[in-house]
Design a protein around this motif. Structure first.
Motif, PDB file in Angstrom:
ATOM      1  N   MET A   1      -9.891   9.091  -4.595  1.00 16.65           N
ATOM      2  CA  MET A   1      -8.465   9.036  -4.895  1.00 16.65           C
ATOM      3  C   MET A   1      -8.135   7.781  -5.712  1.00 16.65           C
ATOM      4  SD  MET A   1      -5.206   8.494  -2.503  1.00 16.65           S
ATOM      5  CE  MET A   1      -5.074   6.808  -2.990  1.00 16.65           C
TER       6      MET A   1
ATOM      7  N   GLY B   1       3.727   7.382  -5.464  1.00 21.49           N
ATOM      8  CA  GLY B   1       4.297   8.441  -4.627  1.00 21.49           C
ATOM      9  C   GLY B   1       5.786   8.238  -4.388  1.00 21.49           C
ATOM     10  N   ASN B   2       6.225   6.997  -4.350  1.00 17.56           N
ATOM     11  CA  ASN B   2       7.644   6.722  -4.078  1.00 17.56           C
ATOM     12  C   ASN B   2       8.495   6.877  -5.326  1.00 17.56           C
ATOM     13  OD1 ASN B   2       5.872   5.133  -2.307  1.00 17.56           O
ATOM     14  ND2 ASN B   2       7.779   4.616  -1.299  1.00 17.56           N
TER      15      ASN B   2
ATOM     16  N   TYR C   1      -6.216   7.568  -9.187  1.00 17.19           N
ATOM     17  CA  TYR C   1      -4.994   6.762  -9.158  1.00 17.19           C
ATOM     18  C   TYR C   1      -5.045   5.732 -10.300  1.00 17.19           C
ATOM     19  CZ  TYR C   1      -1.085   5.098  -6.178  1.00 17.19           C
ATOM     20  OH  TYR C   1       0.137   4.773  -5.647  1.00 17.19           O
TER      21      TYR C   1
ATOM     22  N   SER D   1       0.835  -1.200   0.000  1.00 20.12           N
ATOM     23  CA  SER D   1       0.000   0.000   0.000  1.00 20.12           C
ATOM     24  C   SER D   1       0.872   1.254   0.000  1.00 20.12           C
ATOM     25  CB  SER D   1      -0.895  -0.001   1.250  1.00 20.12           C
ATOM     26  OG  SER D   1      -1.486   1.259   1.428  1.00 20.12           O
TER      27      SER D   1
ATOM     28  N   GLY E   1       4.233   3.058  -3.752  1.00 13.91           N
ATOM     29  CA  GLY E   1       3.390   3.264  -4.931  1.00 13.91           C
ATOM     30  C   GLY E   1       3.941   4.369  -5.793  1.00 13.91           C
TER      31      GLY E   1
ATOM     32  N   PHE F   1       1.349  10.995   2.080  1.00 14.51           N
ATOM     33  CA  PHE F   1       0.878  10.300   0.881  1.00 14.51           C
ATOM     34  C   PHE F   1       1.614   8.985   0.710  1.00 14.51           C
ATOM     35  CE2 PHE F   1       0.759   9.545  -3.737  1.00 14.51           C
ATOM     36  CZ  PHE F   1      -0.601   9.626  -3.945  1.00 14.51           C
ATOM     37  N   SER F   2       2.922   9.054   0.891  1.00 16.49           N
ATOM     38  CA  SER F   2       3.751   7.901   0.617  1.00 16.49           C
ATOM     39  C   SER F   2       3.436   6.732   1.554  1.00 16.49           C
ATOM     40  CB  SER F   2       5.209   8.323   0.756  1.00 16.49           C
ATOM     41  OG  SER F   2       6.043   7.246   0.548  1.00 16.49           O
ATOM     42  N   LEU F   3       3.143   7.038   2.810  1.00 16.25           N
ATOM     43  CA  LEU F   3       2.863   5.952   3.756  1.00 16.25           C
ATOM     44  C   LEU F   3       1.373   5.617   3.829  1.00 16.25           C
ATOM     45  CD1 LEU F   3       5.374   6.650   6.621  1.00 16.25           C
ATOM     46  CD2 LEU F   3       5.023   4.449   5.529  1.00 16.25           C
ATOM     47  N   SER F   4       0.566   6.204   2.967  1.00 18.33           N
ATOM     48  CA  SER F   4      -0.900   6.019   2.982  1.00 18.33           C
ATOM     49  C   SER F   4      -1.444   6.295   4.384  1.00 18.33           C
ATOM     50  CB  SER F   4      -1.317   4.594   2.585  1.00 18.33           C
ATOM     51  OG  SER F   4      -0.570   4.077   1.537  1.00 18.33           O
TER      52      SER F   4
ATOM     53  N   ALA G   1      -6.410   2.947   5.165  1.00 20.53           N
ATOM     54  CA  ALA G   1      -5.804   1.722   4.622  1.00 20.53           C
ATOM     55  C   ALA G   1      -5.148   0.917   5.752  1.00 20.53           C
ATOM     56  CB  ALA G   1      -4.787   2.065   3.541  1.00 20.53           C
TER      57      ALA G   1
ATOM     58  N   SER H   1      -1.017  -0.451  -4.284  1.00 22.46           N
ATOM     59  CA  SER H   1      -1.467   0.711  -3.508  1.00 22.46           C
ATOM     60  C   SER H   1      -2.967   0.920  -3.711  1.00 22.46           C
ATOM     61  CB  SER H   1      -0.734   1.979  -3.946  1.00 22.46           C
ATOM     62  OG  SER H   1       0.607   1.894  -3.592  1.00 22.46           O
TER      63      SER H   1
HETATM   64  N1  PFF Z   1       1.038   5.329  -0.682  1.00 26.50           N
HETATM   65  C1  PFF Z   1       0.655   5.423  -2.049  1.00 26.50           C
HETATM   66  C2  PFF Z   1       1.793   5.973  -2.877  1.00 26.50           C
HETATM   67  O1  PFF Z   1       2.826   6.351  -2.333  1.00 26.50           O
HETATM   68  O2  PFF Z   1       1.649   6.049  -4.084  1.00 26.50           O
HETATM   69  C3  PFF Z   1      -0.587   6.256  -2.232  1.00 26.50           C
HETATM   70  C4  PFF Z   1      -1.785   5.758  -1.444  1.00 26.50           C
HETATM   71  C5  PFF Z   1      -2.297   4.501  -1.641  1.00 26.50           C
HETATM   72  C6  PFF Z   1      -2.390   6.533  -0.515  1.00 26.50           C
HETATM   73  C7  PFF Z   1      -3.383   4.012  -0.900  1.00 26.50           C
HETATM   74  C8  PFF Z   1      -3.485   6.068   0.203  1.00 26.50           C
HETATM   75  C9  PFF Z   1      -3.977   4.813   0.013  1.00 26.50           C
HETATM   76  F1  PFF Z   1      -5.017   4.382   0.706  1.00 26.50           F
END
Ligand code: PFF
Length: 496
Positions: free
Chosen positions: A97, A25-26, A101, A20, A23, A230-233, A238, A333
């Motif tokens: 989102m 974001g990374n 996505y 998750s 994704g 964002f990166s760690l959701s 989640a 993710s």
């Molecule tokens: N953490 C994911 C990313 O870095 O791309 C984005 C994300 C996924 C945010 C799922 C929230 C979520 F529930």
């Protein structure tokens, strides 16, 4: 029959959480954020954000999710029945989102396909914006539907349906167990390869060259907290949802720590790869790195294809591997974002996992078609601001206050500590979740709102109003519709 909503092991939970977190974001967001916010100096706000916000908040989300063993919405009702409406707002926004996505996953699917024969041609920029997306920066573009993009987006939704409709451990659990390690292995090879390219050192020197003076700027702190979020959701339900599926023997404190370490390792590793490649590009083209580096879609879908073009035959191997990695990272993710609303609906309307998945994939797939038009990229940018700058932060603030103050975070400490094999929670944790995190969230929210006001155009305001109405109306409908199960208002607690 195995329980349709239970992980088979703690490992499945940890890998799914890493899936998750790791994704889009990374891969495309982080390298640019690191570079444009002080390079090496960015590590100070980044580490502060991890220790002051990410780790304490993740543990809180996990703990409450574990306790209720149910959806976010159902848990909130148990805390106070009045909270039901808010209990739907967060899953609905996270679903919005997931819908945008899915668009980027769809675009990546197209590039994965094209990478086998470098189908983007000699000018990837024109190809992306003119030939493929036919982008316009105006709402009138919604009338120009692009079937080729739509097909790849629908393929993504099909994959989500295929994985999600199975019992949790057979679908999501298995996929994460196989693909999350694969993701790390492929990324490892891509980065090692990138580091050997001539000019890699130019890119890395540019990346890490610390600009200490930026530490006094508010923006770099905002960027660090926004990235970590964002990166760690974080706070998007989640972690809460995945933790609610865990067995009684789970060590949530250590799991949170492993997820944070894996996520940061991945994004920093990705940054090494991205900047080595940019250094190589810079050497080949004679253009300084600062002029090549761009954010997001342009980096992935323009700069990378340019690099694969220059790499010749190697590009035919590196290209598919890279776009496949992005695809897998995106799907794992999106699965977690999708799960938040899915389990709430299953709980309230007594739907099976299969049925809820089908309905949501149909609704999500249909709604996502607005992004398969010429205005898709434009609307996506605004939807992203709506979700990340406005609603999520505010709703995480509410969530933090409800969990820390009304649910009472202290209730979790003994239980969480008794399982922990790494570190224990103490008073410091309570101070973070009760005071420090809410204050940080208020500051970030005001900062984000300020940023939003600066982009105000009539069309963007219209899009934001429409999204806000969708959120409010659908949350109201979910709240008002009578529950189909008797136990909607009766949730057992695992921590006594
Ligand atoms: N953490 C994911 C990313 O870095 O791309 C984005 C994300 C996924 C945010 C799922 C929230 C979520 F529930």
């Amino acid at each position: 029959m195995a329980n349709e909503n239970k992980w088979g092991s703690s490992l499945a939970f940890i890998l799914a959480m890493i899936g998750s977190a790791v994704g889009l974001g990374n891969i495309w967001r982080y390298p640019y954020v690191l570079y444009s916010n002080g390079g090496g100096a960015f590590y100070i706000p980044y580490l502060v954000a991890i220790f002051s916000l990410a780790i304490p908040f993740l543990i809180l989300e996990y703990g409450v999710g574990y306790n209720y063993q149910s959806s976010f919405t159902k848990a909130l009702i148990k805390i106070k029945p009045k909270f039901e409406f808010y209990g739907w707002v967060l899953p609905v926004v996270v679903f919005i989102m997931a819908v945008y996505y899915s668009t980027i996953i769809g675009w990546d699917g197209i590039y994965l396909f094209l990478s086998f024969f470098k189908g983007w041609g000699a000018n990837p920029n024109t190809f992306l914006n003119v030939n493929l997306l036919q982008s316009t920066d105006s709402l009138s573009g919604v009338f120009n539907f692009i079937p080729f993009v739509a097909i790849f987006m629908i393929a993504g939704w099909f994959i989500i349906w295929f994985i999600s409709h199975k019992n949790l451990d057979d679908g999501l659990g298995k996929v994460c167990k196989v693909f999350v390690p694969v993701l790390f292995v492929i990324m490892f090879f891509i980065v090692i390869f990138s580091l050997t390219l001539p000019g890699a050192n130019i890119g890395l020197a540019e990346l890490f060259n610390p600009n200490w003076s930026l530490l006094w700027h508010f923006d770099i702190w905002m960027a660090a907290f926004g990235q970590i979020f964002f990166s760690l959701s974080l706070g998007m339900g989640a972690g809460f949802t995945y933790a609610s599926y865990t067995g009684d023997d789970i060590d949530l404190i250590s799991s949170g720590l492993y997820v944070v370490i894996a996520n940061s390792a991945f994004e920093n590793f990705a940054a090494l790869g991205v900047f080595s490649i940019l250094g190589y590009m810079s050497l080949q083209s004679g253009t300084p790195v600062s002029q090549i580096i761009t954010q997001g879609t342009t980096l992935i879908f323009v700069v990378y294809p340019q690099v694969f073009n220059v790499l010749g035959t190697i590009g035919l191997i590196a290209g598919p591997l890279f776009f496949f990695t992005v695809y897998v990272a995106g799907i794992t993710s999106m699965l977690s974002a999708f799960e938040v609303l899915s389990i709430s609906i299953q709980n309230k309307f007594s739907l099976t996992r299969r049925k809820a998945t089908l309905v949501l994939c149909l609704v999500g797939g249909f709604a996502s078609m607005v992004y398969a038009t010429s205005a898709g990229g434009y609307i996506l940018g605004i939807a992203d601001i709506f979700v990340n700058n406005i609603v999520i932060i505010l709703s995480v603030l509410v969530e933090c206050i409800i969990f820390a103050w009304i649910f009472k975070a202290e209730r979790l400490i003994d239980f969480l500590n008794s399982r922990s094999k790494t570190f224990k929670l103490g008073k410091w944790w309570l101070i973070h979740v009760k005071y420090i995190i809410p204050v940080i969230l208020i500051v970030i929210w005001v900062g984000g709102l300020y940023e939003l006001l600066s982009i105000k155009t009539t069309e963007s305001v219209i899009i934001i109003i429409v999204l806000a109405l969708i959120t409010i109306i659908s949350s109201l409908i979910f709240t008002k519709r009578p529950a189909k199960t008797k136990d909607w208002f009766e949730t057992e607690e695992r921590i006594k």
